[in-house]
Design a protein around this motif. Structure first.
Motif, PDB file in Angstrom:
ATOM      1  N   THR A  21      11.167  -5.386  40.846  1.00  0.00           N
ATOM      2  CA  THR A  21      12.590  -5.701  40.953  1.00  0.00           C
ATOM      3  C   THR A  21      13.351  -4.391  40.910  1.00  0.00           C
ATOM      4  OG1 THR A  21      12.270  -7.806  39.826  1.00  0.00           O
ATOM      5  CG2 THR A  21      14.516  -6.962  39.931  1.00  0.00           C
ATOM      6  N   LYS A  22      14.269  -4.224  41.851  1.00  0.00           N
ATOM      7  CA  LYS A  22      15.053  -2.998  41.926  1.00  0.00           C
ATOM      8  C   LYS A  22      16.531  -3.337  41.868  1.00  0.00           C
ATOM      9  CE  LYS A  22      11.569  -0.306  44.132  1.00  0.00           C
ATOM     10  NZ  LYS A  22      11.253   0.803  44.980  1.00  0.00           N
ATOM     11  N   ALA A  23      17.287  -2.440  41.248  1.00  0.00           N
ATOM     12  CA  ALA A  23      18.732  -2.611  41.144  1.00  0.00           C
ATOM     13  C   ALA A  23      19.409  -1.360  41.673  1.00  0.00           C
ATOM     14  CB  ALA A  23      19.136  -2.849  39.693  1.00  0.00           C
ATOM     15  N   HIS A  24      20.507  -1.576  42.347  1.00  0.00           N
ATOM     16  CA  HIS A  24      21.342  -0.487  42.863  1.00  0.00           C
ATOM     17  C   HIS A  24      22.770  -0.848  42.458  1.00  0.00           C
ATOM     18  CE1 HIS A  24      22.777   2.566  45.701  1.00  0.00           C
ATOM     19  NE2 HIS A  24      23.705   1.688  46.035  1.00  0.00           N
ATOM     20  N   VAL A  25      23.396   0.023  41.677  1.00  0.00           N
ATOM     21  CA  VAL A  25      24.755  -0.234  41.216  1.00  0.00           C
ATOM     22  C   VAL A  25      25.663   0.875  41.726  1.00  0.00           C
ATOM     23  CG1 VAL A  25      24.426   0.916  38.973  1.00  0.00           C
ATOM     24  CG2 VAL A  25      26.210  -0.794  39.221  1.00  0.00           C
ATOM     25  N   ALA A  33      32.717   7.745  44.042  1.00  0.00           N
ATOM     26  CA  ALA A  33      31.731   6.680  43.834  1.00  0.00           C
ATOM     27  C   ALA A  33      30.506   7.278  43.147  1.00  0.00           C
ATOM     28  CB  ALA A  33      31.332   6.047  45.162  1.00  0.00           C
ATOM     29  N   LEU A  34      30.036   6.587  42.138  1.00  0.00           N
ATOM     30  CA  LEU A  34      28.809   6.969  41.435  1.00  0.00           C
ATOM     31  C   LEU A  34      27.798   5.851  41.640  1.00  0.00           C
ATOM     32  CD1 LEU A  34      30.311   8.194  38.042  1.00  0.00           C
ATOM     33  CD2 LEU A  34      29.497   9.610  39.919  1.00  0.00           C
ATOM     34  N   THR A  35      26.522   6.213  41.717  1.00  0.00           N
ATOM     35  CA  THR A  35      25.491   5.197  41.914  1.00  0.00           C
ATOM     36  C   THR A  35      24.392   5.345  40.866  1.00  0.00           C
ATOM     37  OG1 THR A  35      24.219   6.572  43.441  1.00  0.00           O
ATOM     38  CG2 THR A  35      25.864   5.125  44.412  1.00  0.00           C
ATOM     39  N   ARG A  60      18.769  -0.812  33.442  1.00  0.00           N
ATOM     40  CA  ARG A  60      18.364   0.580  33.684  1.00  0.00           C
ATOM     41  C   ARG A  60      19.295   1.257  34.690  1.00  0.00           C
ATOM     42  NH1 ARG A  60      12.052  -1.272  33.599  1.00  0.00           N
ATOM     43  NH2 ARG A  60      11.857  -1.196  31.320  1.00  0.00           N
ATOM     44  N   ALA A  61      19.731   0.524  35.711  1.00  0.00           N
ATOM     45  CA  ALA A  61      20.667   1.086  36.684  1.00  0.00           C
ATOM     46  C   ALA A  61      22.015   1.381  36.026  1.00  0.00           C
ATOM     47  CB  ALA A  61      20.846   0.123  37.861  1.00  0.00           C
TER      48      ALA A  61
END
Length: 96
Positions: A21-25, A33-35, A60-61
């Motif tokens: 499972t991956k998250a991108h915020v 913009a911060l990621t 974690r993201a």
């Protein structure tokens, strides 16, 4: 002097071909913009509960994003001539 702004946060969760499972915020402040990224893997011996993977990857993201935001604030503080806080908990003079 009152100050009100709205920042937008977008969080995307997805599962890759290997089952991680991956998250991108993305935090959009209107001027920058911060990621952040996070990943969670289910141990083969554990029962697969997708919600747990989502929670871990998202957490974690968001943690990565929070570190970036605190580092940016500390650089901005130094940029206006103030000294860097001695501990992360005291960053920007705000209590935790």
């Amino acid at each position: 002097m009152p100050h009100t702004v709205e920042w937008k946060v977008r969080l995307h969760l997805f599962e890759d071909d290997e089952g991680a499972t991956k998250a991108h915020v993305v935090l959009d402040t209107g001027t920058t913009a911060l990621t952040g990224h996070g990943t969670a893997h289910c141990h083969p011996a554990d029962r697969n509960v997708p919600e747990i993977g989502d929670e871990l990857a998202a957490g974690r993201a968001l943690q990565e994003l929070a570190k970036q935001l605190l580092n940016t604030a500390e650089r901005d503080i130094e940029g206006v001539g103030a000294s860097r806080p001695s501990t992360r908990q005291a960053a920007a003079g705000w209590p935790v």
